[in-house]
Design a protein around this motif. Structure first.
Motif, PDB file in Angstrom:
ATOM      1  N   UNK A  19       0.019  -3.668   1.646  1.00 40.63           N
ATOM      2  CA  UNK A  19      -0.773  -2.725   2.427  1.00 40.63           C
ATOM      3  C   UNK A  19      -2.239  -2.814   2.038  1.00 40.63           C
ATOM      4  N   UNK A  20      -2.835  -1.655   1.748  1.00 39.95           N
ATOM      5  CA  UNK A  20      -4.246  -1.631   1.388  1.00 39.95           C
ATOM      6  C   UNK A  20      -4.456  -1.574  -0.124  1.00 39.95           C
ATOM      7  N   UNK A  21      -3.390  -1.874  -0.873  1.00 44.80           N
ATOM      8  CA  UNK A  21      -3.493  -1.819  -2.331  1.00 44.80           C
ATOM      9  C   UNK A  21      -3.105  -3.149  -2.982  1.00 44.80           C
ATOM     10  N   UNK A  22      -3.438  -3.257  -4.243  1.00 53.89           N
ATOM     11  CA  UNK A  22      -3.073  -4.439  -5.019  1.00 53.89           C
ATOM     12  C   UNK A  22      -2.860  -4.023  -6.468  1.00 53.89           C
ATOM     13  N   UNK A  33      10.372  -8.468 -17.812  1.00 58.58           N
ATOM     14  CA  UNK A  33       9.365  -7.897 -18.699  1.00 58.58           C
ATOM     15  C   UNK A  33       8.036  -7.673 -17.978  1.00 58.58           C
ATOM     16  N   UNK A  34       8.071  -7.603 -16.652  1.00 55.30           N
ATOM     17  CA  UNK A  34       6.833  -7.474 -15.896  1.00 55.30           C
ATOM     18  C   UNK A  34       6.168  -6.124 -16.137  1.00 55.30           C
ATOM     19  N   UNK A  35       4.847  -6.149 -16.334  1.00 59.36           N
ATOM     20  CA  UNK A  35       4.064  -4.933 -16.556  1.00 59.36           C
ATOM     21  C   UNK A  35       2.768  -5.018 -15.761  1.00 59.36           C
ATOM     22  N   UNK A  36       2.310  -3.878 -15.292  1.00 56.46           N
ATOM     23  CA  UNK A  36       1.033  -3.807 -14.586  1.00 56.46           C
ATOM     24  C   UNK A  36      -0.098  -3.791 -15.616  1.00 56.46           C
ATOM     25  N   UNK A  37      -1.051  -4.701 -15.468  1.00 63.34           N
ATOM     26  CA  UNK A  37      -2.214  -4.710 -16.349  1.00 63.34           C
ATOM     27  C   UNK A  37      -3.435  -4.099 -15.674  1.00 63.34           C
ATOM     28  N   UNK A  38      -3.360  -3.957 -14.352  1.00 64.64           N
ATOM     29  CA  UNK A  38      -4.444  -3.288 -13.623  1.00 64.64           C
ATOM     30  C   UNK A  38      -3.892  -2.769 -12.303  1.00 64.64           C
ATOM     31  N   UNK A  39      -4.236  -1.496 -11.984  1.00 64.08           N
ATOM     32  CA  UNK A  39      -3.829  -0.942 -10.711  1.00 64.08           C
ATOM     33  C   UNK A  39      -2.535  -0.140 -10.816  1.00 64.08           C
ATOM     34  N   UNK A  40      -1.885   0.117  -9.667  1.00 60.58           N
ATOM     35  CA  UNK A  40      -2.338  -0.306  -8.341  1.00 60.58           C
ATOM     36  C   UNK A  40      -3.622   0.421  -7.922  1.00 60.58           C
ATOM     37  N   UNK A  41      -4.429  -0.279  -7.172  1.00 62.76           N
ATOM     38  CA  UNK A  41      -5.716   0.249  -6.750  1.00 62.76           C
ATOM     39  C   UNK A  41      -5.978  -0.168  -5.310  1.00 62.76           C
ATOM     40  N   UNK A  42      -6.942   0.484  -4.676  1.00 60.38           N
ATOM     41  CA  UNK A  42      -7.263   0.154  -3.296  1.00 60.38           C
ATOM     42  C   UNK A  42      -8.119  -1.108  -3.236  1.00 60.38           C
ATOM     43  N   UNK A  43      -7.745  -2.014  -2.332  1.00 56.53           N
ATOM     44  CA  UNK A  43      -8.495  -3.251  -2.152  1.00 56.53           C
ATOM     45  C   UNK A  43      -9.940  -2.951  -1.786  1.00 56.53           C
ATOM     46  N   UNK A  44     -10.131  -1.984  -0.894  1.00 61.26           N
ATOM     47  CA  UNK A  44     -11.486  -1.736  -0.409  1.00 61.26           C
ATOM     48  C   UNK A  44     -12.345  -0.915  -1.370  1.00 61.26           C
ATOM     49  N   UNK A  45     -11.827  -0.708  -2.591  1.00 61.29           N
ATOM     50  CA  UNK A  45     -12.643  -0.064  -3.627  1.00 61.29           C
ATOM     51  C   UNK A  45     -12.896  -0.982  -4.813  1.00 61.29           C
ATOM     52  N   UNK A 211      13.172  -3.933  -5.948  1.00 60.25           N
ATOM     53  CA  UNK A 211      13.080  -2.750  -6.810  1.00 60.25           C
ATOM     54  C   UNK A 211      13.936  -2.873  -8.068  1.00 60.25           C
ATOM     55  N   UNK A 212      14.983  -3.703  -8.011  1.00 59.73           N
ATOM     56  CA  UNK A 212      15.889  -3.833  -9.159  1.00 59.73           C
ATOM     57  C   UNK A 212      15.408  -4.852 -10.189  1.00 59.73           C
ATOM     58  N   UNK A 213      14.509  -5.739  -9.776  1.00 60.26           N
ATOM     59  CA  UNK A 213      14.110  -6.830 -10.657  1.00 60.26           C
ATOM     60  C   UNK A 213      12.599  -6.891 -10.922  1.00 60.26           C
ATOM     61  N   UNK A 214      11.821  -6.112 -10.185  1.00 56.73           N
ATOM     62  CA  UNK A 214      10.372  -6.073 -10.384  1.00 56.73           C
ATOM     63  C   UNK A 214       9.951  -4.603 -10.513  1.00 56.73           C
ATOM     64  N   UNK A 215      10.127  -4.053 -11.706  1.00 54.99           N
ATOM     65  CA  UNK A 215       9.790  -2.625 -11.888  1.00 54.99           C
ATOM     66  C   UNK A 215       8.305  -2.362 -11.681  1.00 54.99           C
ATOM     67  N   UNK A 216       7.488  -3.386 -11.855  1.00 54.10           N
ATOM     68  CA  UNK A 216       6.034  -3.242 -11.684  1.00 54.10           C
ATOM     69  C   UNK A 216       5.627  -3.140 -10.220  1.00 54.10           C
ATOM     70  N   UNK A 217       6.574  -3.378  -9.312  1.00 59.10           N
ATOM     71  CA  UNK A 217       6.259  -3.326  -7.879  1.00 59.10           C
ATOM     72  C   UNK A 217       6.806  -2.067  -7.207  1.00 59.10           C
ATOM     73  N   UNK A 218       7.017  -1.012  -7.969  1.00 59.25           N
ATOM     74  CA  UNK A 218       7.561   0.219  -7.397  1.00 59.25           C
ATOM     75  C   UNK A 218       6.569   0.933  -6.484  1.00 59.25           C
ATOM     76  N   UNK A 219       5.322   0.494  -6.472  1.00 60.80           N
ATOM     77  CA  UNK A 219       4.282   1.073  -5.592  1.00 60.80           C
ATOM     78  C   UNK A 219       4.243   0.389  -4.238  1.00 60.80           C
TER      79      UNK A 219
END
Length: 220
Positions: A19-22, A33-45, A211-219
């Protein structure tokens, strides 16, 4: 839904767009073992390059061969050449944007004025698979010429078809792999396949719910 993803080889992290986020994610292939190191945040910001050219969403990303920091970003009917330097939180427009069918005459010939996903052809310099709807085309990006297609996914990608994917939302090679292993995303599912140039793709893992294999993509 994952709209696009690409691995930054020097920074060794992956950008996912939905969508409009990354978000920027660090993971080890084959491990949960995936982890978010930045975000999720709006692309247009957070993406001044994309803001400056009106790209509020990202449909697909193709790394520029020979560069660790440069990519082609596709949005609607347009494409731009962007440089990304994660350590400096810096991105800038290198060239473009262009209308896709004016930048790539090979895609105009295929009837692709927009695209859904793109990925490099394993072990083939300068080539990429372009996915749109239920079909794909293989092009030489450097020479801007059609190598094969367009053709139906169901006729040419047996492992992808068996996984229930008649179209592709996003695709990117498994980081640091040299055997053609590639992640494909569609809707709420993903699959990992071995992609072989000029030969049928082979199953490796999945399909599985994202959702079962990428916990970092719950957004997403």
């Amino acid at each position: 839904m994952v709209d696009a993803a690409y691995y930054h080889p020097r920074f060794k992290q992956t950008y996912f767009f939905g969508g409009r986020r990354y978000a920027r994610i660090k993971f080890t292939p084959g491990k949960n073992d995936d982890v978010i190191t930045w975000g999720p945040d709006k692309i247009d910001e957070r993406w001044p390059s994309l803001i400056s050219i009106g790209f509020g969403t990202v449909d697909a990303v193709l790394p520029v061969e020979g560069s660790s920091d440069e990519i082609y970003v596709f949005h609607g009917s347009r494409v731009a050449h962007i440089k990304v330097v994660p350590e400096l939180n810096d991105d800038k427009v290198v060239d473009g944007p262009w209308v896709i069918t004016e930048k790539f005459k090979s895609l105009a010939s295929a009837g692709y004025d927009t695209i859904d996903a793109v990925m490099p052809v394993p072990a083939k310099s300068g080539e990429a698979y372009i996915f749109r709807g239920t079909s794909y085309v293989r092009i030489n990006v450097h020479q801007d010429k059609t190598v094969y297609g367009p053709a139906k996914l169901t006729a040419e990608w047996p492992a992808l078809t068996k996984a229930g994917f008649d179209s592709v939302d996003a695709a990117f090679p498994v980081p640091e792999d040299t055997n053609g292993l590639t992640y494909f995303f569609r809707g709420d599912q993903y699959v990992k396949l071995k992609v072989i140039a000029s030969a049928p793709d082979e199953p490796n893992f999945g399909p599985k719910p994202i959702k079962d294999y990428w916990k970092s993509l719950d957004w997403i």
